[in-house]
Design a protein around this motif. Structure first.
Motif, mmCIF file in Angstrom:
data_model
loop_
_atom_site.group_PDB
_atom_site.id
_atom_site.type_symbol
_atom_site.label_atom_id
_atom_site.label_comp_id
_atom_site.label_asym_id
_atom_site.label_seq_id
_atom_site.Cartn_x
_atom_site.Cartn_y
_atom_site.Cartn_z
ATOM 1 N N GLU A 10 0.841 -1.193 0.000
ATOM 2 C CA GLU A 10 0.000 0.000 0.000
ATOM 3 C C GLU A 10 0.880 1.248 0.000
ATOM 4 O OE1 GLU A 10 -3.507 1.995 -0.281
ATOM 5 O OE2 GLU A 10 -3.211 -0.179 -0.306
ATOM 6 N N ALA A 11 0.738 2.045 -1.008
ATOM 7 C CA ALA A 11 1.571 3.240 -1.137
ATOM 8 C C ALA A 11 0.745 4.478 -0.834
ATOM 9 C CB ALA A 11 2.142 3.325 -2.545
ATOM 10 N N PRO A 12 1.342 5.496 -0.226
ATOM 11 C CA PRO A 12 0.607 6.739 0.010
ATOM 12 C C PRO A 12 0.360 7.459 -1.316
ATOM 13 C CG PRO A 12 2.923 7.019 0.558
ATOM 14 C CD PRO A 12 2.726 5.559 0.249
ATOM 15 N N ARG A 13 -0.673 8.278 -1.350
ATOM 16 C CA ARG A 13 -0.899 9.111 -2.528
ATOM 17 C C ARG A 13 0.311 10.005 -2.742
ATOM 18 N NH1 ARG A 13 -6.420 12.379 -2.371
ATOM 19 N NH2 ARG A 13 -5.588 12.991 -4.428
ATOM 20 N N LEU A 14 0.800 10.060 -3.958
ATOM 21 C CA LEU A 14 1.963 10.898 -4.239
ATOM 22 C C LEU A 14 1.709 12.352 -3.867
ATOM 23 C CD1 LEU A 14 3.263 9.529 -7.671
ATOM 24 C CD2 LEU A 14 4.373 9.335 -5.440
ATOM 25 N N THR A 15 0.517 12.850 -4.202
ATOM 26 C CA THR A 15 0.238 14.260 -3.921
ATOM 27 C C THR A 15 0.139 14.557 -2.428
ATOM 28 O OG1 THR A 15 -2.129 13.836 -4.245
ATOM 29 C CG2 THR A 15 -0.882 14.682 -6.133
ATOM 30 N N SER A 16 -0.064 13.507 -1.610
ATOM 31 C CA SER A 16 -0.125 13.715 -0.164
ATOM 32 C C SER A 16 1.258 13.938 0.438
ATOM 33 C CB SER A 16 -0.797 12.525 0.525
ATOM 34 O OG SER A 16 0.068 11.389 0.535
ATOM 35 N N LEU A 17 2.293 13.648 -0.319
ATOM 36 C CA LEU A 17 3.657 13.743 0.184
ATOM 37 C C LEU A 17 4.327 15.072 -0.146
ATOM 38 C CD1 LEU A 17 4.942 10.164 -0.755
ATOM 39 C CD2 LEU A 17 4.078 10.956 1.457
ATOM 40 N N SER A 18 3.621 15.941 -0.859
ATOM 41 C CA SER A 18 4.239 17.202 -1.269
ATOM 42 C C SER A 18 3.367 18.387 -0.878
ATOM 43 C CB SER A 18 4.473 17.204 -2.783
ATOM 44 O OG SER A 18 3.254 17.059 -3.483
ATOM 45 N N HIS A 19 4.004 19.502 -0.598
ATOM 46 C CA HIS A 19 3.257 20.700 -0.200
ATOM 47 C C HIS A 19 2.672 21.429 -1.399
ATOM 48 C CE1 HIS A 19 7.081 22.603 -1.341
ATOM 49 N NE2 HIS A 19 6.404 23.725 -1.449
ATOM 50 N N GLY A 20 3.114 21.080 -2.604
ATOM 51 C CA GLY A 20 2.595 21.663 -3.839
ATOM 52 C C GLY A 20 2.862 20.693 -4.964
ATOM 53 N N GLY A 21 2.338 20.992 -6.134
ATOM 54 C CA GLY A 21 2.520 20.052 -7.230
ATOM 55 C C GLY A 21 2.771 20.729 -8.557
ATOM 56 N N ILE A 82 2.055 16.191 -9.307
ATOM 57 C CA ILE A 82 0.808 16.881 -9.632
ATOM 58 C C ILE A 82 -0.342 15.880 -9.719
ATOM 59 C CG2 ILE A 82 1.261 16.726 -12.125
ATOM 60 C CD1 ILE A 82 -0.086 19.433 -12.439
ATOM 61 N N VAL A 83 -0.010 14.594 -9.838
ATOM 62 C CA VAL A 83 -0.997 13.502 -9.893
ATOM 63 C C VAL A 83 -0.495 12.366 -9.011
ATOM 64 C CG1 VAL A 83 -1.844 14.064 -12.206
ATOM 65 C CG2 VAL A 83 0.084 12.489 -11.936
ATOM 66 N N ASP A 84 -1.383 11.407 -8.728
ATOM 67 C CA ASP A 84 -1.015 10.282 -7.868
ATOM 68 C C ASP A 84 -0.482 9.082 -8.636
ATOM 69 O OD1 ASP A 84 -1.732 11.407 -5.297
ATOM 70 O OD2 ASP A 84 -3.805 11.279 -5.965
ATOM 71 N N VAL A 154 12.824 14.279 1.340
ATOM 72 C CA VAL A 154 11.603 14.205 2.140
ATOM 73 C C VAL A 154 10.375 14.140 1.240
ATOM 74 C CG1 VAL A 154 10.183 15.410 3.843
ATOM 75 C CG2 VAL A 154 12.673 15.414 4.059
ATOM 76 N N GLU A 155 10.374 14.945 0.179
ATOM 77 C CA GLU A 155 9.267 14.964 -0.765
ATOM 78 C C GLU A 155 9.706 14.353 -2.085
ATOM 79 O OE1 GLU A 155 6.515 18.693 -0.130
ATOM 80 O OE2 GLU A 155 8.600 19.348 -0.164
ATOM 81 N N PRO A 156 8.794 13.693 -2.808
ATOM 82 C CA PRO A 156 9.170 13.147 -4.114
ATOM 83 C C PRO A 156 9.361 14.255 -5.142
ATOM 84 C CG PRO A 156 6.840 12.758 -3.677
ATOM 85 C CD PRO A 156 7.407 13.350 -2.428
ATOM 86 N N ILE A 157 10.467 14.181 -5.861
ATOM 87 C CA ILE A 157 10.810 15.172 -6.879
ATOM 88 C C ILE A 157 11.307 14.427 -8.107
ATOM 89 C CG2 ILE A 157 12.355 17.082 -7.493
ATOM 90 C CD1 ILE A 157 12.562 17.668 -4.455
ATOM 91 N N ALA A 197 -8.256 20.556 -7.928
ATOM 92 C CA ALA A 197 -9.470 19.746 -7.765
ATOM 93 C C ALA A 197 -9.128 18.296 -7.492
ATOM 94 C CB ALA A 197 -10.341 19.868 -9.008
ATOM 95 N N LEU A 198 -8.092 17.789 -8.152
ATOM 96 C CA LEU A 198 -7.663 16.412 -7.910
ATOM 97 C C LEU A 198 -7.223 16.222 -6.466
ATOM 98 C CD1 LEU A 198 -6.865 13.579 -9.025
ATOM 99 C CD2 LEU A 198 -4.604 14.539 -9.487
ATOM 100 N N LYS A 199 -6.461 17.175 -5.967
ATOM 101 C CA LYS A 199 -5.964 17.065 -4.591
ATOM 102 C C LYS A 199 -7.106 17.122 -3.587
ATOM 103 C CE LYS A 199 -1.739 18.174 -2.169
ATOM 104 N NZ LYS A 199 -0.434 18.860 -2.275
ATOM 105 N N LYS A 200 -8.212 17.780 -3.953
ATOM 106 C CA LYS A 200 -9.378 17.870 -3.076
ATOM 107 C C LYS A 200 -10.384 16.745 -3.326
ATOM 108 C CE LYS A 200 -9.187 22.946 -2.715
ATOM 109 N NZ LYS A 200 -9.050 23.052 -1.250
ATOM 110 N N ASN A 201 -10.024 15.806 -4.224
ATOM 111 C CA ASN A 201 -10.884 14.664 -4.553
ATOM 112 C C ASN A 201 -12.204 15.074 -5.196
ATOM 113 O OD1 ASN A 201 -9.204 12.480 -3.588
ATOM 114 N ND2 ASN A 201 -9.679 13.183 -1.504
ATOM 115 N N VAL A 202 -12.204 16.152 -5.976
ATOM 116 C CA VAL A 202 -13.432 16.579 -6.645
ATOM 117 C C VAL A 202 -13.273 16.611 -8.165
ATOM 118 C CG1 VAL A 202 -14.293 17.896 -4.666
ATOM 119 C CG2 VAL A 202 -12.842 19.039 -6.377
ATOM 120 N N LEU A 203 -12.186 16.019 -8.676
ATOM 121 C CA LEU A 203 -11.972 15.978 -10.120
ATOM 122 C C LEU A 203 -12.475 14.649 -10.670
ATOM 123 C CD1 LEU A 203 -10.713 17.491 -12.557
ATOM 124 C CD2 LEU A 203 -8.617 16.171 -12.147
ATOM 125 N N ASP A 204 -13.361 14.711 -11.661
ATOM 126 C CA ASP A 204 -13.876 13.466 -12.236
ATOM 127 C C ASP A 204 -12.885 12.885 -13.238
ATOM 128 O OD1 ASP A 204 -14.153 14.957 -14.608
ATOM 129 O OD2 ASP A 204 -16.314 15.220 -14.356
#
Length: 357
Positions: A10-21, A82-84, A154-157, A197-204
């Motif tokens: 189980e891997a964490p969401r990539l976007t959850s590991l960064s302060h911006g994307g 910018i995406v998971d 610390v953050e994925p780059i 919107a993706l980071k807020k889980n509202v992007l279809d």
């Protein structure tokens, strides 16, 4: 066969590991200008006479003349997810880095990978998928990933240092627009809002697919545009938003720019998301940095400022061309699949300033 596959743990969401994307990670243009102001002159002396393009006009890449027929174009670009999906992240980051070469009119020749990963947090399979995604885009561009450098961070780059070649006389700069030129934009806008919107889980799913399609589409028209003498200036629209990169054109040419809001192309769903308050922090930082040099028609929608300053990751090329060349420029874009390319404004007289009506 798709190179993507499920990770074994189980891997964490990539976007959850960064302060911006994506390009929203860029240092705000105003802060960057302050930092660079403390450095030595961007064009120190005659000892660097073959440095055709340095940092004097905030152009997209450095250009160094090798001989009368060849100049090397060098750039580097990297950012946080910018995406998971790791494969998509690698693809987007690579396309974004190569865009700087195309924006100078160069043909890419090779890339080096820049990798910073939290090794104890991300599964090896996830990191490997990021690298494969980047390599897939480089292969599509016809170049190898010939090496690189990696660190435990610390953050994925992820990103690339990339090299290209161009004839010295065909370099396209961001500082050579002419009064009367028409501005043509190659890609629709709104990537930053979709990523928020993706980071807020509202992007279809449709919005996600549109974002990935746009950000992984290589800006190859830049090579053909370099052959067109009626294309006077070229840049790409990335982290500083449309207003910021148009302002760089204006400053470089010491002229004004007028944009027609009604003609701006947007990715599907972007305007609706903006009306719901979806935006990136980078948008506000962008406006704080250069808003004093922009004039927005009061009749524009309330969301216009957020949309115009929205940071674009792997955004479109912005070309300044003679009015009679507009159809040829649009045809150049459309031949490479850029069906939303559009004429969006013009270069005008006056001090460097952006007017949007």
């Amino acid at each position: 066969m798709d190179d993507r596959h499920e990770t074994r743990v189980e891997a964490p969401r990539l976007t959850s590991l960064s302060h911006g994307g994506g390009c929203g990670c860029k240092i705000a243009p105003g802060v960057l200008a302050e930092l660079l102001a403390t450095q030595a002159s961007p064009w120190p002396n005659a000892a660097f006479a073959d440095l055709l393009v340095g940092r004097e006009t905030a152009d997209d890449a450095a250009v160094y003349r090798l001989n009368d027929e060849q100049a090397i174009v060098a750039t580097t670009d990297f950012f946080m997810p910018i995406v998971d999906d790791p494969y998509d992240f690698g693809r987007i980051a690579a396309a974004n880095a190569l865009s700087d070469l195309y924006a100078m009119g160069a043909r890419p020749i090779l890339a080096l990978a820049l990798v910073g990963m939290p090794i104890d947090v991300l599964p090896r399979e996830t990191i490997a998928a990021i690298l494969r995604g980047g390599e897939s885009v480089c292969l599509a561009a016809g170049i190898p990933v010939a090496g690189g450098h990696s660190i435990d961070s610390v953050e994925p780059i992820y990103g690339l240092a990339a090299l290209g070649v161009v004839h010295p006389a065909r370099v396209k700069r961001n500082s050579t627009a002419r009064i009367g030129d028409v501005l043509v934009l190659g890609k629709p806008l709104g990537v930053g809002i979709l990523s928020a919107a993706l980071k807020k889980n509202v992007l279809d799913r449709a919005g996600y697919d549109a974002m990935v399609d746009s950000t992984t589409r290589l800006n190859r028209p830049g090579i053909a545009l370099a052959q067109m003498s009626d294309v006077h200036a070229l840049t790409d629209v990335t982290g500083f938003g449309l207003l910021g990169h148009a302002l760089e054109l204006a400053r470089g040419a010491t002229c004004g720019i007028r944009l027609r809001y009604r003609d701006l192309p947007w990715l599907e769903g972007v305007e609706a998301l903006a009306r719901q308050g979806i935006a990136t922090g980078a948008s506000a930082r962008n406006w704080a940095s250069y808003g004093a040099e922009a004039e927005l028609d009061p009749a524009l929608p309330d969301v216009a400022r957020a949309l115009l300053t929205d940071p674009q990751t792997s955004g479109g090329l912005l070309a300044a061309c003679a009015p009679h060349a507009v159809e040829d420029v649009l045809a150049c874009f459309r031949a490479e699949g850029f069906v939303r390319a559009a004429a969006i404004g013009e270069v005008v007289g006056g001090k460097p300033r952006i007017v949007v009506d």
